[in-house]
Write a protein that holds these residues in place. Structure first.
Motif, PDB file in Angstrom:
ATOM      1  N   VAL A   8       0.864  -1.177   0.000  1.00 27.79           N
ATOM      2  CA  VAL A   8       0.000   0.000   0.000  1.00 27.79           C
ATOM      3  C   VAL A   8       0.898   1.224   0.000  1.00 27.79           C
ATOM      4  CG1 VAL A   8      -1.741   1.278   1.283  1.00 27.79           C
ATOM      5  CG2 VAL A   8      -1.817  -1.206   1.243  1.00 27.79           C
ATOM      6  N   ASP A   9       0.655   2.101  -0.933  1.00 23.39           N
ATOM      7  CA  ASP A   9       1.481   3.306  -1.092  1.00 23.39           C
ATOM      8  C   ASP A   9       0.735   4.505  -0.506  1.00 23.39           C
ATOM      9  OD1 ASP A   9       3.419   5.083  -1.924  1.00 23.39           O
ATOM     10  OD2 ASP A   9       2.770   5.083  -4.009  1.00 23.39           O
ATOM     11  N   ALA A  10       0.652   4.549   0.815  1.00 24.28           N
ATOM     12  CA  ALA A  10      -0.163   5.558   1.499  1.00 24.28           C
ATOM     13  C   ALA A  10       0.269   6.994   1.220  1.00 24.28           C
ATOM     14  CB  ALA A  10      -0.146   5.298   3.007  1.00 24.28           C
ATOM     15  N   ASP A  11       1.560   7.231   1.073  1.00 20.39           N
ATOM     16  CA  ASP A  11       2.017   8.607   0.858  1.00 20.39           C
ATOM     17  C   ASP A  11       2.294   8.934  -0.610  1.00 20.39           C
ATOM     18  OD1 ASP A  11       4.369   7.238   0.435  1.00 20.39           O
ATOM     19  OD2 ASP A  11       5.472   8.188   2.071  1.00 20.39           O
ATOM     20  N   GLY A  12       2.129   7.957  -1.500  1.00 18.10           N
ATOM     21  CA  GLY A  12       2.276   8.196  -2.934  1.00 18.10           C
ATOM     22  C   GLY A  12       3.701   8.239  -3.454  1.00 18.10           C
ATOM     23  N   LYS A  13       4.681   8.019  -2.611  1.00 15.84           N
ATOM     24  CA  LYS A  13       6.081   8.119  -3.040  1.00 15.84           C
ATOM     25  C   LYS A  13       6.474   7.017  -4.028  1.00 15.84           C
ATOM     26  CE  LYS A  13       7.769  10.563   1.024  1.00 15.84           C
ATOM     27  NZ  LYS A  13       7.914  11.851   0.433  1.00 15.84           N
ATOM     28  N   VAL A  20       3.105   6.950 -11.731  1.00 23.82           N
ATOM     29  CA  VAL A  20       1.650   6.894 -11.593  1.00 23.82           C
ATOM     30  C   VAL A  20       1.137   8.301 -11.332  1.00 23.82           C
ATOM     31  CG1 VAL A  20      -0.264   5.999 -10.200  1.00 23.82           C
ATOM     32  CG2 VAL A  20       1.703   4.536 -10.723  1.00 23.82           C
ATOM     33  N   GLY A  21       0.230   8.740 -12.160  1.00 28.49           N
ATOM     34  CA  GLY A  21      -0.302  10.087 -12.027  1.00 28.49           C
ATOM     35  C   GLY A  21      -1.327  10.187 -10.911  1.00 28.49           C
ATOM     36  N   SER A  22      -1.789  11.387 -10.681  1.00 32.79           N
ATOM     37  CA  SER A  22      -2.827  11.598  -9.682  1.00 32.79           C
ATOM     38  C   SER A  22      -3.932  12.453 -10.273  1.00 32.79           C
ATOM     39  CB  SER A  22      -2.264  12.256  -8.421  1.00 32.79           C
ATOM     40  OG  SER A  22      -1.758  13.532  -8.727  1.00 32.79           O
ATOM     41  N   GLY A  31      -3.908  15.192  -4.339  1.00 33.80           N
ATOM     42  CA  GLY A  31      -4.708  14.490  -5.334  1.00 33.80           C
ATOM     43  C   GLY A  31      -4.857  13.034  -4.955  1.00 33.80           C
ATOM     44  N   LEU A  32      -5.757  12.374  -5.632  1.00 34.50           N
ATOM     45  CA  LEU A  32      -5.935  10.940  -5.453  1.00 34.50           C
ATOM     46  C   LEU A  32      -5.122  10.221  -6.515  1.00 34.50           C
ATOM     47  CD1 LEU A  32      -9.817  10.827  -5.015  1.00 34.50           C
ATOM     48  CD2 LEU A  32      -8.089  10.625  -3.223  1.00 34.50           C
TER      49      LEU A  32
END
Length: 71
Positions: A8-13, A20-22, A31-32
């Motif tokens: 799970v990439d909770a912080d988006g890093k 992967v875009g948001s 952003g999501l």
């Protein structure tokens, strides 16, 4: 039973590193993440990048790809 690790990439890093875009949230600073996933083999190489993921069918798609790798 699932015999693969999930991340799970909770912080988006990690998503950032894979490009992967948001989707920006209107009026928000964050952003999501887009629904995308990466299947990584035991050798830590990318087997498949799923650019567009449907929550209804993605599990079956990934399981099919895992089985194909075992052949």
């Amino acid at each position: 039973m699932l015999f693969r690790s999930l991340l799970v990439d909770a912080d988006g890093k990690i998503g950032e590193r894979f490009g992967v875009g948001s989707i920006p949230i209107v009026g928000g600073a964050f952003g999501l993440s887009k629904r995308q996933s990466v299947l990584i083999g035991p050798d830590q190489k990318v087997i498949k990048f799923y650019e567009s993921v449907s929550p209804e069918t993605h599990v079956e798609e990934v399981l099919r790809d895992i089985k194909a790798q075992k052949k």
